[in-house]
Design a protein around this motif. Sequence first.
Motif, mmCIF file in Angstrom:
data_model
loop_
_atom_site.group_PDB
_atom_site.id
_atom_site.type_symbol
_atom_site.label_atom_id
_atom_site.label_comp_id
_atom_site.label_asym_id
_atom_site.label_seq_id
_atom_site.Cartn_x
_atom_site.Cartn_y
_atom_site.Cartn_z
ATOM 1 N N ARG A 1 35.059 49.149 31.348
ATOM 2 C CA ARG A 1 35.679 48.193 32.375
ATOM 3 C C ARG A 1 36.829 48.393 32.630
ATOM 4 O O ARG A 1 37.179 48.266 33.773
ATOM 5 C CB ARG A 1 35.261 46.718 31.975
ATOM 6 C CG ARG A 1 35.534 45.538 32.957
ATOM 7 C CD ARG A 1 35.152 44.353 32.560
ATOM 8 N NE ARG A 1 33.703 43.807 32.611
ATOM 9 C CZ ARG A 1 32.659 43.377 31.394
ATOM 10 N NH1 ARG A 1 33.449 43.308 30.517
ATOM 11 N NH2 ARG A 1 31.699 43.369 32.025
ATOM 12 N N GLU A 2 37.803 48.462 31.716
ATOM 13 C CA GLU A 2 39.226 48.684 32.176
ATOM 14 C C GLU A 2 39.561 49.869 32.772
ATOM 15 O O GLU A 2 40.442 50.085 33.368
ATOM 16 C CB GLU A 2 39.832 48.835 30.635
ATOM 17 C CG GLU A 2 40.457 47.409 30.301
ATOM 18 C CD GLU A 2 41.152 47.368 28.766
ATOM 19 O OE1 GLU A 2 41.832 48.477 28.621
ATOM 20 O OE2 GLU A 2 41.015 46.277 28.109
ATOM 21 N N LEU A 3 38.611 50.787 32.700
ATOM 22 C CA LEU A 3 38.594 52.254 33.438
ATOM 23 C C LEU A 3 38.015 52.115 34.640
ATOM 24 O O LEU A 3 37.747 53.136 35.570
ATOM 25 C CB LEU A 3 37.786 53.348 32.541
ATOM 26 C CG LEU A 3 38.385 54.026 31.345
ATOM 27 C CD1 LEU A 3 37.509 54.730 30.419
ATOM 28 C CD2 LEU A 3 39.841 54.588 31.494
ATOM 29 N N GLY A 4 37.250 50.969 35.326
ATOM 30 C CA GLY A 4 37.057 50.786 36.468
ATOM 31 C C GLY A 4 35.410 50.806 36.700
ATOM 32 O O GLY A 4 34.964 50.963 37.765
ATOM 33 N N ALA A 5 34.604 50.995 35.522
ATOM 34 C CA ALA A 5 33.328 51.141 35.729
ATOM 35 C C ALA A 5 32.498 49.721 36.134
ATOM 36 O O ALA A 5 33.021 48.880 35.995
ATOM 37 C CB ALA A 5 32.595 51.432 34.558
ATOM 38 N N ASN A 6 31.722 50.013 37.157
ATOM 39 C CA ASN A 6 31.118 48.874 37.564
ATOM 40 C C ASN A 6 30.095 48.230 36.628
ATOM 41 O O ASN A 6 29.849 49.067 35.432
ATOM 42 C CB ASN A 6 30.478 49.045 38.993
ATOM 43 C CG ASN A 6 29.148 50.174 39.132
ATOM 44 O OD1 ASN A 6 28.275 50.033 38.041
ATOM 45 N ND2 ASN A 6 29.183 50.834 40.004
ATOM 46 N N GLU A 7 29.352 47.123 37.031
ATOM 47 C CA GLU A 7 28.595 46.241 35.794
ATOM 48 C C GLU A 7 27.381 47.101 35.756
ATOM 49 O O GLU A 7 26.892 47.236 34.419
ATOM 50 C CB GLU A 7 28.382 44.833 36.326
ATOM 51 C CG GLU A 7 29.418 44.099 36.409
ATOM 52 C CD GLU A 7 30.346 43.801 35.058
ATOM 53 O OE1 GLU A 7 29.414 43.482 34.119
ATOM 54 O OE2 GLU A 7 31.741 44.091 35.024
ATOM 55 N N ILE A 8 26.656 47.792 36.490
ATOM 56 C CA ILE A 8 25.594 48.421 36.027
ATOM 57 C C ILE A 8 26.061 49.721 35.122
ATOM 58 O O ILE A 8 25.136 49.990 34.280
ATOM 59 C CB ILE A 8 24.852 48.991 37.425
ATOM 60 C CG1 ILE A 8 24.466 47.921 38.354
ATOM 61 C CG2 ILE A 8 23.611 49.814 37.038
ATOM 62 C CD1 ILE A 8 23.366 46.839 37.708
ATOM 63 N N ALA A 9 27.006 50.256 35.550
ATOM 64 C CA ALA A 9 27.396 51.432 34.606
ATOM 65 C C ALA A 9 27.646 51.011 33.301
ATOM 66 O O ALA A 9 27.542 51.548 32.310
ATOM 67 C CB ALA A 9 28.633 52.110 35.060
ATOM 68 N N LEU A 10 28.323 49.755 33.233
ATOM 69 C CA LEU A 10 28.538 49.383 31.813
ATOM 70 C C LEU A 10 27.273 48.807 30.982
ATOM 71 O O LEU A 10 27.231 48.949 30.042
ATOM 72 C CB LEU A 10 29.556 47.714 32.093
ATOM 73 C CG LEU A 10 30.881 48.067 32.577
ATOM 74 C CD1 LEU A 10 31.689 46.845 32.799
ATOM 75 C CD2 LEU A 10 31.863 49.006 31.811
ATOM 76 N N ASP A 11 26.206 48.366 31.819
ATOM 77 C CA ASP A 11 24.985 48.057 31.295
ATOM 78 C C ASP A 11 24.421 49.339 30.840
ATOM 79 O O ASP A 11 23.713 49.322 29.665
ATOM 80 C CB ASP A 11 24.104 47.566 32.412
ATOM 81 C CG ASP A 11 24.300 46.050 32.721
ATOM 82 O OD1 ASP A 11 25.058 45.357 31.758
ATOM 83 O OD2 ASP A 11 23.813 45.594 33.734
ATOM 84 N N GLN A 12 24.803 50.409 31.563
ATOM 85 C CA GLN A 12 23.836 51.823 31.230
ATOM 86 C C GLN A 12 24.438 52.416 29.623
ATOM 87 O O GLN A 12 24.012 52.765 28.669
ATOM 88 C CB GLN A 12 24.312 52.776 32.002
ATOM 89 C CG GLN A 12 23.543 52.665 33.478
ATOM 90 C CD GLN A 12 21.942 52.888 33.331
ATOM 91 O OE1 GLN A 12 21.301 52.574 32.202
ATOM 92 N NE2 GLN A 12 21.235 52.423 34.625
ATOM 93 N N LEU A 13 25.795 52.120 29.740
ATOM 94 C CA LEU A 13 26.563 52.409 28.372
ATOM 95 C C LEU A 13 26.023 51.537 27.200
ATOM 96 O O LEU A 13 26.018 52.084 26.204
ATOM 97 C CB LEU A 13 28.375 51.859 28.564
ATOM 98 C CG LEU A 13 29.095 53.089 28.687
ATOM 99 C CD1 LEU A 13 30.760 52.371 28.831
ATOM 100 C CD2 LEU A 13 29.082 54.094 27.745
#
Length: 228
Positions: free
Chosen positions: A56-68
């Motif tokens: 999130r601090e690196l700027g990933a969006n919420e869907i990308a965070l969910d994928q992580l």
Amino acid sequence: MRVVVNVGGSVLAPDLEPDRVADYAAAIETLDGAGHTVGVVVGGGPTAREYITTARELGANEIALDQLGIAVTRLNGRLLIAALDDRAVPTPAESYETGREAVRRGDIPVLGGIVAAQTTDAVAAAFAEYVGADLLVYATSVNGVYDTDPNSDAEATCFDRLTARELVSVIADMEMNAGSSAPVDLLAAKVIERSGVRTIVLDGTDPQRVVDAVRNDAFDGTEIVPER
Ligand code: UTP
């Protein structure tokens, strides 16, 4: 009995202590050995949260965070599979269908996350519905469903028994209060209500409690009963 067990990531892998994972695998094998059909859903725990915070601090969006997050739940799934013997399917099921096929064969499927914008609480409820489970067990880090957040309210009381409709209402109220966290989220509660699967929420830090709940119906936690 056909049972789906949700093992929270903070219960299975708060750290990478092998004994905890081995104890969970032994509990699952005990249930399997006793003739129960078992499906397991594993959460991401603190490791998922660490990855999500950094990304999130690196700027990933919420869907990308969910994928992580999903990737970490599957990593935890692989950890459990490593400890289970040949009864488990060797890779985490990435769809409900694959998991159900394993159940039909009599193998033990281990699932992590499935799609973005939900948690493994909801995966477990949906999987239990899909395989027609007789029982869904949430092995969490708290000993049941409370009326308010026990972490911030010393007066919080634990429910022994709730109907699925009451569960939805309790969780909806809790989720209105920023910062409070329920042991089962609202989407999961709604799926439990719709499916009518009997559900137990218990403190899963000792996996023997899951065995006792399934084998002897002996547990200290919250029972969610279908509407009559
Ligand atoms: P968890 O299910 O572990 O989240 O999934 P949680 O309930 O917050 O944590 P614990 O384990 O009970 O403490 C971790 C993250 O993975 C993503 C979400 O971002 C979730 O917060 N996730 C998981 C999905 O997007 N879809 C899924 O189906 C499962």
